[in-house]
Design a protein around this motif. Sequence first.
Motif, PDB file in Angstrom:
ATOM      1  N   GLY A 119      44.406  42.770  35.456  1.00 58.39           N
ATOM      2  CA  GLY A 119      43.852  41.807  34.518  1.00 58.39           C
ATOM      3  C   GLY A 119      42.552  41.216  35.017  1.00 58.39           C
ATOM      4  N   ALA A 120      42.402  39.911  34.848  1.00 62.06           N
ATOM      5  CA  ALA A 120      41.129  39.236  35.106  1.00 62.06           C
ATOM      6  C   ALA A 120      40.613  39.400  36.532  1.00 62.06           C
ATOM      7  CB  ALA A 120      41.251  37.751  34.769  1.00 62.06           C
ATOM      8  N   CYS A 121      41.476  39.560  37.505  1.00 61.88           N
ATOM      9  CA  CYS A 121      41.022  39.673  38.898  1.00 61.88           C
ATOM     10  C   CYS A 121      40.915  41.127  39.375  1.00 61.88           C
ATOM     11  CB  CYS A 121      41.936  38.886  39.826  1.00 61.88           C
ATOM     12  SG  CYS A 121      41.758  37.106  39.589  1.00 61.88           S
ATOM     13  N   ALA A 122      41.244  42.081  38.507  1.00 58.68           N
ATOM     14  CA  ALA A 122      41.104  43.495  38.877  1.00 58.68           C
ATOM     15  C   ALA A 122      39.624  43.793  39.120  1.00 58.68           C
ATOM     16  CB  ALA A 122      41.651  44.384  37.765  1.00 58.68           C
ATOM     17  N   PRO A 123      39.269  44.621  40.058  1.00 59.20           N
ATOM     18  CA  PRO A 123      40.114  45.472  40.888  1.00 59.20           C
ATOM     19  C   PRO A 123      40.402  44.891  42.270  1.00 59.20           C
ATOM     20  CG  PRO A 123      37.871  46.199  41.129  1.00 59.20           C
ATOM     21  CD  PRO A 123      37.856  44.980  40.204  1.00 59.20           C
ATOM     22  N   ALA A 124      40.377  43.592  42.427  1.00 56.58           N
ATOM     23  CA  ALA A 124      40.604  42.985  43.747  1.00 56.58           C
ATOM     24  C   ALA A 124      41.959  43.406  44.307  1.00 56.58           C
ATOM     25  CB  ALA A 124      40.529  41.463  43.652  1.00 56.58           C
ATOM     26  N   GLY A 125      41.975  43.751  45.586  1.00 63.05           N
ATOM     27  CA  GLY A 125      43.201  44.167  46.250  1.00 63.05           C
ATOM     28  C   GLY A 125      42.875  44.689  47.635  1.00 63.05           C
ATOM     29  N   ALA A 126      43.821  45.360  48.264  1.00 58.85           N
ATOM     30  CA  ALA A 126      43.617  45.922  49.601  1.00 58.85           C
ATOM     31  C   ALA A 126      44.628  47.029  49.839  1.00 58.85           C
ATOM     32  CB  ALA A 126      43.762  44.836  50.668  1.00 58.85           C
ATOM     33  N   ASP A 127      44.284  47.930  50.753  1.00 61.10           N
ATOM     34  CA  ASP A 127      45.157  49.030  51.174  1.00 61.10           C
ATOM     35  C   ASP A 127      45.164  49.082  52.690  1.00 61.10           C
ATOM     36  OD1 ASP A 127      45.682  50.222  48.552  1.00 61.10           O
ATOM     37  OD2 ASP A 127      43.564  50.768  48.593  1.00 61.10           O
TER      38      ASP A 127
END
Length: 161
Positions: A119-127
């Motif tokens: 949603g609104a914060c995509a693509p924030a993340g980590a692997d």
Amino acid sequence: MFSTLKCALFTAVLAVAAGQALAESHTVTFDNRCGRGTPTLISQTGQVLSTGGGYTINGPLRGAIAYLQTGSCGFNGDGCTLVEITLVNPTTAGSGSSVDLSLIPPHSFSVTTGFGYVGACAPAGADCNNANCNTAFHQPSDTFVQVACQQNDANLVVSFI
């Protein structure tokens, strides 16, 4: 008359605020491409929330953990790659959702693990794909690995590869 109007206005503001608080909702889903194991989501209080299916909460999700139970993980993800999850609508700047990966002992690398906001914060993340990845906590001072979302109703996908 003025005090009655003030009281009615205060009651209306409270009702709107309560309605907004009740409207908060977050969903955690899993994408297990590992070919083995059971995705596991546990609450801060030790309640198993999911063993692979999507989990939706109407309200904040604070201090939850997720990991892929491969048979070698302890109940709190000990011995495995851990995802630490807090999903909450922000009430002030910087007070919203925060998710991170942890390899702080007793946790250790087990399988490639990642997460991404939907949603609104995509693509924030980590692997994290190895024991030395720079996207996970290795010691408590590694706060730079936390991934924040300052939007309402943040949803998350946790993946294992």
